[in-house]
Scaffold this motif. Sequence first.
Motif, PDB file in Angstrom:
ATOM      1  N   ALA A  25      59.193  36.916  84.345  1.00 37.58           N
ATOM      2  CA  ALA A  25      58.895  35.837  83.380  1.00 37.58           C
ATOM      3  C   ALA A  25      60.152  35.026  83.082  1.00 37.58           C
ATOM      4  CB  ALA A  25      58.323  36.430  82.101  1.00 37.58           C
ATOM      5  N   ARG A  26      61.306  35.702  83.029  1.00 36.41           N
ATOM      6  CA  ARG A  26      62.556  34.969  82.767  1.00 36.41           C
ATOM      7  C   ARG A  26      62.888  34.022  83.923  1.00 36.41           C
ATOM      8  NH1 ARG A  26      66.495  38.577  79.128  1.00 36.41           N
ATOM      9  NH2 ARG A  26      64.877  39.498  77.825  1.00 36.41           N
ATOM     10  N   PHE A  27      62.659  34.505  85.159  1.00 38.67           N
ATOM     11  CA  PHE A  27      62.900  33.629  86.317  1.00 38.67           C
ATOM     12  C   PHE A  27      62.001  32.392  86.204  1.00 38.67           C
ATOM     13  CE2 PHE A  27      63.758  37.708  89.012  1.00 38.67           C
ATOM     14  CZ  PHE A  27      65.068  37.746  88.580  1.00 38.67           C
ATOM     15  N   ALA A  30      62.803  29.836  83.594  1.00 36.53           N
ATOM     16  CA  ALA A  30      64.032  29.100  83.910  1.00 36.53           C
ATOM     17  C   ALA A  30      63.832  28.141  85.085  1.00 36.53           C
ATOM     18  CB  ALA A  30      65.157  30.080  84.224  1.00 36.53           C
ATOM     19  N   GLY A  31      62.606  28.037  85.573  1.00 39.05           N
ATOM     20  CA  GLY A  31      62.326  27.090  86.657  1.00 39.05           C
ATOM     21  C   GLY A  31      62.553  27.656  88.044  1.00 39.05           C
ATOM     22  N   LEU A  32      62.728  28.966  88.146  1.00 38.62           N
ATOM     23  CA  LEU A  32      62.895  29.591  89.454  1.00 38.62           C
ATOM     24  C   LEU A  32      61.550  30.120  89.924  1.00 38.62           C
ATOM     25  CD1 LEU A  32      66.238  31.524  88.827  1.00 38.62           C
ATOM     26  CD2 LEU A  32      65.914  29.344  89.997  1.00 38.62           C
ATOM     27  N   LYS A  33      61.228  29.800  91.177  1.00 39.13           N
ATOM     28  CA  LYS A  33      59.936  30.172  91.739  1.00 39.13           C
ATOM     29  C   LYS A  33      60.135  31.391  92.646  1.00 39.13           C
ATOM     30  CE  LYS A  33      56.283  27.698  94.199  1.00 39.13           C
ATOM     31  NZ  LYS A  33      55.941  26.397  94.799  1.00 39.13           N
ATOM     32  N   ILE A  34      59.259  32.387  92.514  1.00 39.94           N
ATOM     33  CA  ILE A  34      59.323  33.560  93.392  1.00 39.94           C
ATOM     34  C   ILE A  34      58.577  33.185  94.677  1.00 39.94           C
ATOM     35  CG2 ILE A  34      58.642  35.980  93.677  1.00 39.94           C
ATOM     36  CD1 ILE A  34      58.764  35.845  90.375  1.00 39.94           C
ATOM     37  N   VAL A  35      59.333  33.042  95.777  1.00 41.71           N
ATOM     38  CA  VAL A  35      58.730  32.555  97.025  1.00 41.71           C
ATOM     39  C   VAL A  35      58.597  33.654  98.081  1.00 41.71           C
ATOM     40  CG1 VAL A  35      59.388  30.150  96.625  1.00 41.71           C
ATOM     41  CG2 VAL A  35      60.946  31.643  97.890  1.00 41.71           C
TER      42      VAL A  35
END
Length: 143
Positions: A25-27, A30-35
């Motif tokens: 959720a923190r990623f 912060a605008g980071l996408k799990i790819v």
Amino acid sequence: MALERTLSIIKPDAVAKNVIGEIYARFEKAGLKIVAAKMKQLSRKEAEGFYAVHRARPFFNALVEFMISGPVMIQVLEGDNAIARNRELMGATNPKDAAPGTIRADFADSIDANAVHGSDAAETAKTEIAYFFAATEIHGDRS
Ligand code: IDP
């Protein structure tokens, strides 16, 4: 801003604490996408290879033992300035020095069991991502 990818590992201590979702959720916030993502029990050989740059350091054996003490969650994060942004979210290596609100301040117990790994530069990100993921396993916006 540069669209970057970085390698993130949720280490065995944080997996055991059942906080994978909280860290994800923190990623995302912060605008980071799990790819890309995979849960894995690292072999001794894999852990030694991953941390080969630290082979001569006094903490190397303890670090490898810790990294194989349980499963880890490994992901590729994609976003603007993903490398530095993830390092900010992680906080300092020693949780005692980590800023309040960072992942290590909130979830890490010690410099050994410090919850997360994140690539520290563009070159290491490239090498570390390739260490765990084939190109076909990564599903991002960047080609
Ligand atoms: P980083 O994970 O914040 O990038 P590095 O210096 O690359 O930190 O070290 C890799 C890992 O090795 C750390 O996350 C930590 O788990 C472990 N480590 C680093 N320094 C020490 C130390 O002085 N004692 C014990 N473990 C250490």
